[in-house]
Design a protein around this motif. Sequence first.
Motif: not given
Length: 371
Positions: A268-291
């Motif tokens: 709700l707080a993030c304007e450019d949230y990308e919803d992948y329906d992930l349980v573990v994700c970054q603050v904006d909804g994107r997948p956790r970086a593997l690098g």
Amino acid sequence: MPIYEYEKNGKTAYYYAFEVKDTTGKRKTIKKRGFTGKKEARDAEAAARTEWLKGSYIDPSKITFGEYIQEWLDNKQDISPETRHTNNGHLSNHIIPELGHIPLQKVSVTHIERLIKALQDKELADGTVRKIYNLIHTCFKTAVKKELIIKNPFDLLDKGSKPRTSKPKIDYWTTEEVKQFLDKIDGRYRILFILAIYTGMRRGELLGLRWKDINFETSQIRISQSLKARQGLIKGVKTDSGYRSITVAPTVINELKKHRTMVLKEKLACEDYEDYDLVVCQVDGRPRALGTFDRDWKRVLERTEMRKIRFHDLRHTCASLLFSANVHPKIVQEQLGHSSIKITLDTYSHMMPNMQADAAKVLEKMLNNYS
């Protein structure tokens, strides 16, 4: 365009042969054997003639091993992008520097022995040496099938010269260490460690887990998606047995509910949230970086002052906890998603002394009842 017959292993096979002139006017014969039918041989001959006229024909006797194995790997279709990337690394770092300059048909068993020794001198892990060995061996098998070489040099390799195989080192936390860690860990990725310890899921499975894969009423988690370094989120898991459902403890369900509340607030707080329906994700909804995953895990260990183990060892920790509670190996296999119970037993047999002791006691009790 005549096609010729010959006998191979008691069966009729076919080959083509035709003469050409090189740029100096010198005659040479282009020949290839191993075809099972006349049409197959005739089509191959036509293709070879076309390649010669285009100037792209390569005489097998002139191909270097480096050229051949690179082309073989490039054309290989039954491997994942991650495996292809790893194999290309083995080619550029180890295989081609040692064998790449040698003509394919001149590679001998001595060259293979020298390569194995060179890999071991680099102090590569036994598993890495074995994978490189298997990669080259498979490549030569294909070359024999295509009749680019007559004899596979690996067939002449002395048994004692083959790279040894050893069980990978398995480390894990004790029950007390797990309790200490869970008491110290907090933050948005606490749920990642909770799930790793309680379920034994692989890293990619954890990072690909979606909310729709969790049934809060039945306390079950369904594994059906994974996060890969080069492919991103993909439907599917490591093996067919990886598709599984895991029943989790009430503690895990409660942690998931708290984590979901946090994720919803971030959404709700993030304007450019990308919803992948992930349980573990970054603050904006994107997948956790593997690098930076391994580096971040080391920082977690430093911050919590825990004994250093790999993140993957949390999976072994889960297995250890289950075996210490006398959970049957078949159940452990199903929870971890091993393709067979043999893998589970081979990997964790050293963790089951209590089960062996219990079996001895049961046998003793049974026999005493008959005496």
